[in-house]
Design an enzyme around this catalytic site. Structure first.
Site, PDB file in Angstrom:
ATOM      1  CG  ASP A  29       7.574 -29.991  62.861  1.00 48.60           C
ATOM      2  OD1 ASP A  29       7.984 -31.093  62.406  1.00 48.60           O
ATOM      3  OD2 ASP A  29       7.025 -29.439  64.062  1.00 48.60           O
ATOM      4  CB  ILE A  30      11.643 -32.680  60.493  1.00 51.74           C
ATOM      5  CG1 ILE A  30      12.683 -33.489  59.378  1.00 51.74           C
ATOM      6  CG2 ILE A  30      11.751 -33.314  61.507  1.00 51.74           C
ATOM      7  CD1 ILE A  30      13.080 -32.594  58.390  1.00 51.74           C
ATOM      8  CG  HIS A  93       9.013 -25.591  69.805  1.00 55.67           C
ATOM      9  ND1 HIS A  93       9.590 -25.866  70.879  1.00 55.67           N
ATOM     10  CD2 HIS A  93       8.048 -26.192  69.123  1.00 55.67           C
ATOM     11  CE1 HIS A  93       9.037 -27.116  70.938  1.00 55.67           C
ATOM     12  NE2 HIS A  93       8.150 -27.429  70.018  1.00 55.67           N
ATOM     13  CG  HIS A  95       4.070 -26.436  66.631  1.00 50.74           C
ATOM     14  ND1 HIS A  95       4.459 -27.456  66.019  1.00 50.74           N
ATOM     15  CD2 HIS A  95       4.189 -26.636  67.875  1.00 50.74           C
ATOM     16  CE1 HIS A  95       5.244 -28.415  66.864  1.00 50.74           C
ATOM     17  NE2 HIS A  95       5.158 -27.943  67.791  1.00 50.74           N
TER      18      HIS A  95
HETATM   19  P1  AMP Z   1       6.732 -30.252  70.659  1.00 52.49           P
HETATM   20  O1  AMP Z   1       8.049 -29.863  71.588  1.00 52.49           O
HETATM   21  O2  AMP Z   1       5.840 -31.255  71.156  1.00 52.49           O
HETATM   22  O3  AMP Z   1       6.003 -28.834  70.331  1.00 52.49           O
HETATM   23  O4  AMP Z   1       7.147 -30.930  69.465  1.00 52.49           O
HETATM   24  C1  AMP Z   1       8.479 -30.633  68.733  1.00 52.49           C
HETATM   25  C2  AMP Z   1       8.267 -30.371  67.190  1.00 52.49           C
HETATM   26  O5  AMP Z   1       9.570 -30.374  66.571  1.00 52.49           O
HETATM   27  C3  AMP Z   1       7.820 -31.526  66.488  1.00 52.49           C
HETATM   28  O6  AMP Z   1       6.628 -31.177  65.783  1.00 52.49           O
HETATM   29  C4  AMP Z   1       9.086 -32.306  65.732  1.00 52.49           C
HETATM   30  O7  AMP Z   1       8.494 -32.663  64.614  1.00 52.49           O
HETATM   31  C5  AMP Z   1       9.832 -31.083  65.585  1.00 52.49           C
HETATM   32  N1  AMP Z   1      11.297 -31.334  65.278  1.00 52.49           N
HETATM   33  C6  AMP Z   1      12.104 -32.075  66.222  1.00 52.49           C
HETATM   34  N2  AMP Z   1      13.147 -32.116  65.611  1.00 52.49           N
HETATM   35  C7  AMP Z   1      13.127 -31.406  64.399  1.00 52.49           C
HETATM   36  C8  AMP Z   1      14.357 -31.102  63.402  1.00 52.49           C
HETATM   37  N3  AMP Z   1      15.494 -31.595  63.355  1.00 52.49           N
HETATM   38  N4  AMP Z   1      13.792 -30.297  62.352  1.00 52.49           N
HETATM   39  C9  AMP Z   1      12.590 -29.703  62.319  1.00 52.49           C
HETATM   40  N5  AMP Z   1      11.577 -30.054  63.267  1.00 52.49           N
HETATM   41  C10 AMP Z   1      11.889 -30.803  64.283  1.00 52.49           C
END
Ligand code: AMP
Length: 133
Positions: A29-30, A93, A95
């Site tokens: 996660d970024i 996704h 986490h």
């Molecule tokens: P959620 O949809 O609420 O579960 O959150 C989306 C997750 O994706 C967040 O924790 C972001 O930090 C992560 N995220 C979004 N874009 C990227 C990316 N380009 N690379 C890695 N993680 C990402």
């Protein structure tokens, strides 16, 4: 339009890759809550995780389990927490977050700001552990 995660899988957008199979992809996660915070996704674009077809759903969680084991072998922590929100990115996704206490899972907490080199170091170590499982 392809989701940002599909674009990551296709290599259009860079990611710190942890693991990949025919159907799944795992990457850091970024905006991590902890070092090693990883996302595990099905390559198939499905927005809501409970809409993922049963067999793929089971396989996704098995892939996440293996990824979690690799994370815990590299990142010092009590457990690897698992959580699904999916409120921001419309591509299912999971986490995986290294934790020592329940509050480490709080998305209200400030995110870590890591240098590229740290992301690379962490992803490389977890990727290597995953490869040995
Ligand atoms: P959620 O949809 O609420 O579960 O959150 C989306 C997750 O994706 C967040 O924790 C972001 O930090 C992560 N995220 C979004 N874009 C990227 C990316 N380009 N690379 C890695 N993680 C990402």
């Amino acid at each position: 339009m392809a989701t940002i995660f599909t674009r990551i899988v296709e290599g259009e957008i860079p990611s710190y890759k942890i693991a990949e199979s025919k159907d799944f992809y795992a990457f850091l996660d970024i905006n991590p809550l902890a070092k090693g915070h990883t996302l595990v996704i099905p390559k198939k674009e499905v927005d809501y995780i409970f809409d993922v077809e049963d067999n793929l759903y089971k396989e996704l969680f098995l892939f996440a389990k293996k990824t979690g084991k690799a994370i815990e072998s590299v990142i010092p922590c009590k457990r690897v927490g698992i959580i699904v929100f999916g409120l921001d990115v419309p591509h299912a996704h999971i986490h995986l977050i290294p934790i020592n206490k329940a509050s480490d899972m709080s998305f209200e907490s400030p995110k870590l700001s890591l240098e590229k080199e740290e992301f690379e170091e962490i992803s490389s170590a977890i990727r290597s552990a995953f490869g040995k499982m």
